[in-house]
Design an enzyme around this catalytic site. Structure first.
Site, PDB file in Angstrom:
ATOM      1  NE  ARG A 112      -4.333  -1.371   0.404  1.00 14.37           N
ATOM      2  CZ  ARG A 112      -4.531  -2.466  -0.323  1.00 14.37           C
ATOM      3  NH1 ARG A 112      -3.606  -2.873  -1.175  1.00 14.37           N
ATOM      4  NH2 ARG A 112      -5.655  -3.164  -0.198  1.00 14.37           N
TER       5      ARG A 112
ATOM      6  CD  GLU B 246      -4.094   2.866  -5.474  1.00 16.99           C
ATOM      7  OE1 GLU B 246      -4.771   1.845  -5.658  1.00 16.99           O
ATOM      8  OE2 GLU B 246      -2.879   2.856  -5.211  1.00 16.99           O
TER       9      GLU B 246
ATOM     10  CG  HIS C  34      -3.817  -1.140  -6.631  1.00 17.00           C
ATOM     11  ND1 HIS C  34      -4.313  -0.463  -5.551  1.00 17.00           N
ATOM     12  CD2 HIS C  34      -3.644  -2.399  -6.200  1.00 17.00           C
ATOM     13  CE1 HIS C  34      -4.449  -1.279  -4.532  1.00 17.00           C
ATOM     14  NE2 HIS C  34      -4.043  -2.474  -4.906  1.00 17.00           N
TER      15      HIS C  34
END
Ligand code: 8YV
Length: 315
Positions: free
Chosen positions: A234, A263, A281
């Site tokens: 993360r 994000e 991601h």
């Protein structure tokens, strides 16, 4: 008999949406223009939340749902779920561990190789005609046999280290304690000390308030101008301001990142850097893994409302 009502925080692929809609009444929070009004309208009947790792469920959302019993997370990371709020009301929480571990580890190692060997630039070198016009692509950096550190030797960190061993790398790791399942790798208690003695630092630990900015200015300085940080955990595990400053000043060699603060609206400073590899991601983003994640989300919800044991409980 009416179906159990579920708050769906983010979108799912059709192969998940169709069975979810068949089994439950799914209220699509992410499509609501006025989310507060939406929660006020449907919140009274909601008994479950289906969310995504990066979206979670905050205290305000949980408190807007007086009948909430369970939160099912599509992802292994549940740091965006307010666990304290869940504990106060005995709300169950599930995630999707194990099914995504190998893919996430695969992409982390691929990111290291891709950035270290300059593969993105090499493809541009071919496609833009530089190879024919300018000749050989510039030399890049070796990976095999070099030193790798894994910050967090949980499921994903362990799979990353296993893969790195295949490159004959010298592997060390930092965690809250030495792991008896990692006898061949060197335990280093302190993250700064770990970073000082590796070329590649993988950030693989589960994110929490306790790990926030664990990769801060000191760790980044210790990794140094030849070092690379790879983050598949993360964004909160890294002090992004310190990271950007070091990348811009070249006091950190490079960074391969799959996660970002804010994000998908990442800091535009990243876009100006030539010493980064940026991924959206996507570490668990394969058909096989995402289908397994979606099935776990559904199966946990179904088990809960059938009074059966949860498959992958967090709380
Ligand atoms: C998921 C993730 O892709 O597992 C997690 O916690 O961050 C990713 O693997 C994401 O949560 C899906 O939205």
């Amino acid at each position: 008999m009416s179906k159990v009502e579920i708050l769906q925080v983010g979108p799912y692929p059709e192969w998940d949406q169709v069975p979810l809609d068949a089994a439950f009444t799914m209220h699509r929070y992410f499509e609501a223009a006025d989310k507060a009004a939406f929660l006020a309208e449907v919140g009274g009947n909601i008994r479950g939340i289906a969310t995504r790792g990066e979206l979670g469920a905050n205290r305000a959302m949980i408190e807007a749902l007086p009948k909430l019993e369970v939160i099912s997370v599509y992802g292994v990371g549940y740091d965006a779920v307010d666990l304290a709020a869940c504990r106060e009301r005995g709300i169950r929480v599930t995630n999707t561990p194990d099914v995504l571990t190998a893919d996430v580890a695969d992409l982390g190692v691929a990111m290291m190789l891709c950035l270290s060997r300059g593969m993105i630039g090499a493809e541009a070198w071919v496609k833009d005609g530089s190879w024919a016009a300018k000749g050989l692509y510039p030399l890049k950096n070796r990976v095999h046999g070099r030193r790798a550190g894994v910050l967090g030797l949980g499921r994903i960190g362990f799979e990353v280290a296993k893969r790195l061993a295949g490159f004959d790398m010298q592997i060390s790791y930092s965690d809250v304690s030495a792991k008896d399942y990692a006898p061949d790798w060197t335990f280093v208690a302190d993250a700064v000390e770990l970073a000082r003695n590796v070329d590649f630092l993988f950030v693989t630990l589960a994110a929490s308030a306790a790990t926030r900015h664990i990769v801060g200015r000191e760790v980044i300085e210790a990794l140094g101008p030849e070092g690379m940080v790879i983050n598949i955990s993360r964004a909160s595990n890294i002090d992004e301001e310190a990271l950007l400053a070091a990348l811009e000043a070249k006091t950190l060699g490079s960074a391969a990142l799959d996660v970002f603060e804010g994000e998908p609206a990442l800091n535009p400073r990243f876009l100006k850097l030539d010493n980064v590899l940026l991924q959206p991601h996507h570490a668990s983003g394969t058909f096989e893994t995402r289908k397994a994640m979606g099935k776990l989300v559904r199966d946990n919800l179904t088990a809960h409302f059938a009074g059966q044991p949860l498959l992958t409980p967090v709380l």
